[in-house]
Design a protein around this motif. Sequence first.
Motif, mmCIF file in Angstrom:
data_model
loop_
_atom_site.group_PDB
_atom_site.id
_atom_site.type_symbol
_atom_site.label_atom_id
_atom_site.label_comp_id
_atom_site.label_asym_id
_atom_site.label_seq_id
_atom_site.Cartn_x
_atom_site.Cartn_y
_atom_site.Cartn_z
ATOM 1 N N CYS A 124 -21.673 -37.944 -30.220
ATOM 2 C CA CYS A 124 -20.240 -37.689 -30.015
ATOM 3 C C CYS A 124 -19.422 -38.283 -31.153
ATOM 4 O O CYS A 124 -18.498 -37.648 -31.664
ATOM 5 C CB CYS A 124 -19.789 -38.250 -28.673
ATOM 6 S SG CYS A 124 -20.479 -37.388 -27.239
ATOM 7 N N PHE A 157 -8.807 -34.366 -23.516
ATOM 8 C CA PHE A 157 -9.946 -34.702 -22.653
ATOM 9 C C PHE A 157 -10.714 -33.423 -22.364
ATOM 10 O O PHE A 157 -10.101 -32.380 -22.088
ATOM 11 C CB PHE A 157 -9.480 -35.334 -21.332
ATOM 12 C CG PHE A 157 -10.619 -35.852 -20.507
ATOM 13 C CD1 PHE A 157 -11.174 -37.092 -20.775
ATOM 14 C CD2 PHE A 157 -11.160 -35.085 -19.490
ATOM 15 C CE1 PHE A 157 -12.258 -37.564 -20.032
ATOM 16 C CE2 PHE A 157 -12.231 -35.549 -18.741
ATOM 17 C CZ PHE A 157 -12.782 -36.789 -19.015
ATOM 18 N N PRO A 158 -12.051 -33.492 -22.413
ATOM 19 C CA PRO A 158 -12.869 -32.322 -22.086
ATOM 20 C C PRO A 158 -13.085 -32.223 -20.574
ATOM 21 O O PRO A 158 -14.085 -32.694 -20.039
ATOM 22 C CB PRO A 158 -14.186 -32.599 -22.829
ATOM 23 C CG PRO A 158 -14.289 -34.093 -22.819
ATOM 24 C CD PRO A 158 -12.873 -34.608 -22.887
ATOM 25 N N MET A 207 -14.059 -31.195 -16.960
ATOM 26 C CA MET A 207 -15.039 -30.382 -16.232
ATOM 27 C C MET A 207 -14.286 -29.729 -15.082
ATOM 28 O O MET A 207 -13.749 -30.411 -14.217
ATOM 29 C CB MET A 207 -16.186 -31.239 -15.694
ATOM 30 C CG MET A 207 -17.177 -30.492 -14.836
ATOM 31 S SD MET A 207 -18.083 -29.182 -15.677
ATOM 32 C CE MET A 207 -19.176 -30.135 -16.696
ATOM 33 N N ILE A 234 -16.233 -26.439 -19.082
ATOM 34 C CA ILE A 234 -15.481 -27.503 -19.734
ATOM 35 C C ILE A 234 -14.282 -26.887 -20.436
ATOM 36 O O ILE A 234 -14.404 -25.911 -21.168
ATOM 37 C CB ILE A 234 -16.364 -28.270 -20.736
ATOM 38 C CG1 ILE A 234 -17.524 -28.946 -19.996
ATOM 39 C CG2 ILE A 234 -15.539 -29.303 -21.509
ATOM 40 C CD1 ILE A 234 -18.573 -29.545 -20.889
ATOM 41 N N THR A 287 -10.853 -28.038 -22.695
ATOM 42 C CA THR A 287 -10.150 -29.106 -23.394
ATOM 43 C C THR A 287 -8.676 -29.061 -23.009
ATOM 44 O O THR A 287 -8.027 -28.033 -23.144
ATOM 45 C CB THR A 287 -10.296 -28.955 -24.919
ATOM 46 O OG1 THR A 287 -11.689 -28.934 -25.256
ATOM 47 C CG2 THR A 287 -9.634 -30.111 -25.650
ATOM 48 N N LYS A 310 -14.348 -30.502 -26.766
ATOM 49 C CA LYS A 310 -15.073 -29.746 -25.743
ATOM 50 C C LYS A 310 -16.580 -30.003 -25.856
ATOM 51 O O LYS A 310 -17.262 -30.212 -24.847
ATOM 52 C CB LYS A 310 -14.781 -28.252 -25.881
ATOM 53 C CG LYS A 310 -15.430 -27.403 -24.823
ATOM 54 C CD LYS A 310 -15.014 -25.952 -24.975
ATOM 55 C CE LYS A 310 -15.615 -25.093 -23.878
ATOM 56 N NZ LYS A 310 -15.148 -23.707 -23.965
ATOM 57 N N GLY A 356 -17.733 -33.186 -24.263
ATOM 58 C CA GLY A 356 -17.976 -33.045 -22.822
ATOM 59 C C GLY A 356 -19.382 -32.562 -22.541
ATOM 60 O O GLY A 356 -20.057 -33.055 -21.633
ATOM 61 N N LYS A 357 -19.848 -31.609 -23.323
ATOM 62 C CA LYS A 357 -21.212 -31.079 -23.133
ATOM 63 C C LYS A 357 -22.255 -32.155 -23.403
ATOM 64 O O LYS A 357 -23.250 -32.259 -22.676
ATOM 65 C CB LYS A 357 -21.431 -29.873 -24.034
ATOM 66 C CG LYS A 357 -20.588 -28.678 -23.636
ATOM 67 C CD LYS A 357 -20.772 -27.521 -24.593
ATOM 68 C CE LYS A 357 -19.870 -26.352 -24.182
ATOM 69 N NZ LYS A 357 -19.987 -25.222 -25.098
ATOM 70 N N LYS A 366 -22.879 -39.012 -17.895
ATOM 71 C CA LYS A 366 -22.463 -37.885 -17.048
ATOM 72 C C LYS A 366 -21.681 -38.386 -15.833
ATOM 73 O O LYS A 366 -20.636 -37.826 -15.483
ATOM 74 C CB LYS A 366 -23.702 -37.107 -16.591
ATOM 75 C CG LYS A 366 -23.402 -35.956 -15.656
ATOM 76 C CD LYS A 366 -24.696 -35.265 -15.251
ATOM 77 C CE LYS A 366 -24.458 -34.125 -14.298
ATOM 78 N NZ LYS A 366 -25.719 -33.441 -13.924
ATOM 79 N N TYR A 377 -18.238 -39.532 -16.928
ATOM 80 C CA TYR A 377 -17.481 -38.354 -17.367
ATOM 81 C C TYR A 377 -17.009 -37.512 -16.184
ATOM 82 O O TYR A 377 -15.839 -37.135 -16.108
ATOM 83 C CB TYR A 377 -18.345 -37.529 -18.319
ATOM 84 C CG TYR A 377 -17.809 -36.160 -18.625
ATOM 85 C CD1 TYR A 377 -16.543 -35.988 -19.163
ATOM 86 C CD2 TYR A 377 -18.562 -35.028 -18.365
ATOM 87 C CE1 TYR A 377 -16.043 -34.731 -19.439
ATOM 88 C CE2 TYR A 377 -18.082 -33.768 -18.642
ATOM 89 C CZ TYR A 377 -16.815 -33.623 -19.177
ATOM 90 O OH TYR A 377 -16.321 -32.372 -19.439
ATOM 91 N N SER A 411 -13.229 -36.746 -14.911
ATOM 92 C CA SER A 411 -12.769 -35.368 -14.724
ATOM 93 C C SER A 411 -12.164 -35.183 -13.337
ATOM 94 O O SER A 411 -11.110 -34.558 -13.183
ATOM 95 C CB SER A 411 -13.916 -34.375 -14.931
ATOM 96 O OG SER A 411 -14.176 -34.181 -16.290
#
Length: 162
Positions: free
Chosen positions: A10, A88-89, A91, A97, A99, A125, A128-129, A138, A141, A145
């Motif tokens: 990242c 923020f990405p 979910m 996802i 952005t 984005k 996020g993946k 995860k 994250y 989200s």
Amino acid sequence: MKKEDVILTCYSLLRKETPLKEDCGKICNGKCCKGDENTGMIIFPGEEKFLDENIEIKETENGVKIAVCNGACDRNKRPLSCRIYPLFPLMTENGKIKTIIDIRADCPLKNGEYKFNKAFIRKVKRVGKYLLLNEETKSVYLELSDEITEQIELLEKLQKIF
């Protein structure tokens, strides 16, 4: 994928990308890097050992680790939350996802007067993946989200009332 590898990937994605093509810190005099001893950016699992030594790590009442700085850190050693700010990405409920401008951000770029760097938007984005590739990153994250989604929904309800 190991959490440290997720974080480093990242970081690498965002190494040369920023919200605007110019230095957005000049717009607000670096407001995003100025807080107090209790204001900070969330630290993702595996990230602590990569942060600047000037960044203080604190734990909130609910156990979330945050980075608190004095406004002067090595940009290559700042938290992922700082690197994606003010986006923020998110979910979404359908598992995609998207952005978004982070509702929690206190940033002049939120007002719509500025055109975000498209490469930055795409890379946020992708962050996020990548965060989905480790169970610990995860979990944090998806929790973020969910929290942001709840805040957006509450704001929409309040706007309908007023």
